[in-house]
Motif scaffolding. Sequence first.
Motif, PDB file in Angstrom:
ATOM      1  N   UNK A 211       3.583  88.982 105.243  1.00 51.17           N
ATOM      2  CA  UNK A 211       5.013  88.766 105.042  1.00 51.17           C
ATOM      3  C   UNK A 211       5.616  88.737 106.431  1.00 51.17           C
ATOM      4  N   UNK A 212       5.980  87.558 106.918  1.00 54.87           N
ATOM      5  CA  UNK A 212       6.352  87.439 108.328  1.00 54.87           C
ATOM      6  C   UNK A 212       7.062  86.119 108.585  1.00 54.87           C
ATOM      7  N   UNK A 213       7.440  85.916 109.839  1.00 50.49           N
ATOM      8  CA  UNK A 213       8.098  84.682 110.243  1.00 50.49           C
ATOM      9  C   UNK A 213       7.098  83.641 110.703  1.00 50.49           C
ATOM     10  N   UNK A 214       7.544  82.393 110.699  1.00 47.86           N
ATOM     11  CA  UNK A 214       6.705  81.282 111.147  1.00 47.86           C
ATOM     12  C   UNK A 214       6.936  81.013 112.632  1.00 47.86           C
TER      13      UNK A 214
ATOM     14  N   UNK B 166       3.158  93.333 107.139  1.00 45.68           N
ATOM     15  CA  UNK B 166       4.548  92.907 107.306  1.00 45.68           C
ATOM     16  C   UNK B 166       4.835  92.754 108.787  1.00 45.68           C
ATOM     17  N   UNK B 167       5.404  91.602 109.146  1.00 43.95           N
ATOM     18  CA  UNK B 167       5.770  91.339 110.529  1.00 43.95           C
ATOM     19  C   UNK B 167       7.266  91.185 110.688  1.00 43.95           C
ATOM     20  N   UNK B 168       7.713  89.992 111.065  1.00 43.49           N
ATOM     21  CA  UNK B 168       9.126  89.757 111.372  1.00 43.49           C
ATOM     22  C   UNK B 168       9.996  89.818 110.122  1.00 43.49           C
ATOM     23  N   UNK B 169      10.878  90.799 110.085  1.00 45.87           N
ATOM     24  CA  UNK B 169      11.894  90.920 109.028  1.00 45.87           C
ATOM     25  C   UNK B 169      13.207  91.199 109.742  1.00 45.87           C
ATOM     26  N   UNK B 170      13.990  90.175 109.983  1.00 51.96           N
ATOM     27  CA  UNK B 170      15.081  90.274 110.953  1.00 51.96           C
ATOM     28  C   UNK B 170      16.392  90.799 110.405  1.00 51.96           C
ATOM     29  N   UNK B 171      16.609  90.730 109.076  1.00 53.19           N
ATOM     30  CA  UNK B 171      17.929  91.064 108.517  1.00 53.19           C
ATOM     31  C   UNK B 171      17.851  92.200 107.511  1.00 53.19           C
TER      32      UNK B 171
END
Length: 266
Positions: free
Chosen positions: A8-11, A77-82
Motif C-alpha cells: 500500500x504505497x505511492x507510485x 505500507x509506504x507513502x500515505x500522505x494525507x
Amino acid sequence: MTAIALTIAGSDSGGGAGIQADLKTFSALGVYGASVITAITAQNTKGVTAVEDISSTIIAAQMDAVFSDLDIKAIKIGMVSRIDTIRTIAERLRSQPQPVVLDPVMVATSGDRLLQEEAIETLRSELLPQAILATPNLPEAALLTGTGIATDRAAMLKQAEMILALGAKAVLIKGGHGTGSKSVDLLMDGETIQEFAMPRIETKNDHGTGCTLAAAIAAHLALGLPLTDAVGLSKDYLQGALAAGRDLKVGHGHGPVHHFYRWWAP
C-alpha cells in the motif's frame, strides 16, 4: 500455496521506489505482489516534481477488491500522505489479521516532503498500533518522536522505546543516514534488542532503499519466517542490491538499487 504480499504505497514514475520498488522486491524474493496505490508522484532520479493523491474512495475500493479475493499473507505500507488516506487504510486493516510492516515514508531521498505535516499525528495514532514492525530511518524516527535526529546508539534506543510506546509491536531504526564505516540498524520489540551492522557501500544509486527493505521484510513474513529472520535476510538482500546497483546507469541523480541482481548484471 502461493505466498502473496500486498503493498500500500505511492507510485514512483522513475521506477526506483514506492509501488514499483515493492513489486520488484516481492518478485525477486519469490512472492506474488498485489498493490493499492495511494498517490501518483511525478519523479525521477533527480527529484519529485508533482504529487496527486488518490481519493479515499478509490483506496478503499482497491483494498476491498484485493482482500475479497486474494489470500494476503503480509502487508507493507509506504507513502500515505494525507489524514483521510491514513484513516481509510487503518479502518480497513482493523478487520485483517496479516502482519503489517509500516515504512513511515516522510521525505524522499531527494529531500522532497511526502507526508503532510498535519498527518504525522494520525500516522502515530492510527497506523503505528497496527504495525508488527515500523521501519523509520533516523530523520523519520526523529519526526515520529518529536526529538532530534539520533547520533548514537543510546538515542536510537530511546526513540525506539518511544515508538513502541505509540503501539508498534517492534521497531527497526535504520542507521543509513548516520556516520561511520558501518550502517547499524537496531531492532527492538520491547523485550530484546538486536543489532544489524553492514559495511557502508559508496554509491549514488540508493533511491528506494527504505521501500526495498520494508518490502523485503514483508515478503519474508509472507513466506512464513519469524520477524527477526525476516529482517536479517532482508538486510542481506538489500546489501546485495546496493552493491550491484553501483553499476546501474539509470538517470542522472540518485539511481535505484538493483532489485534483480541475482538474475542479471548491468
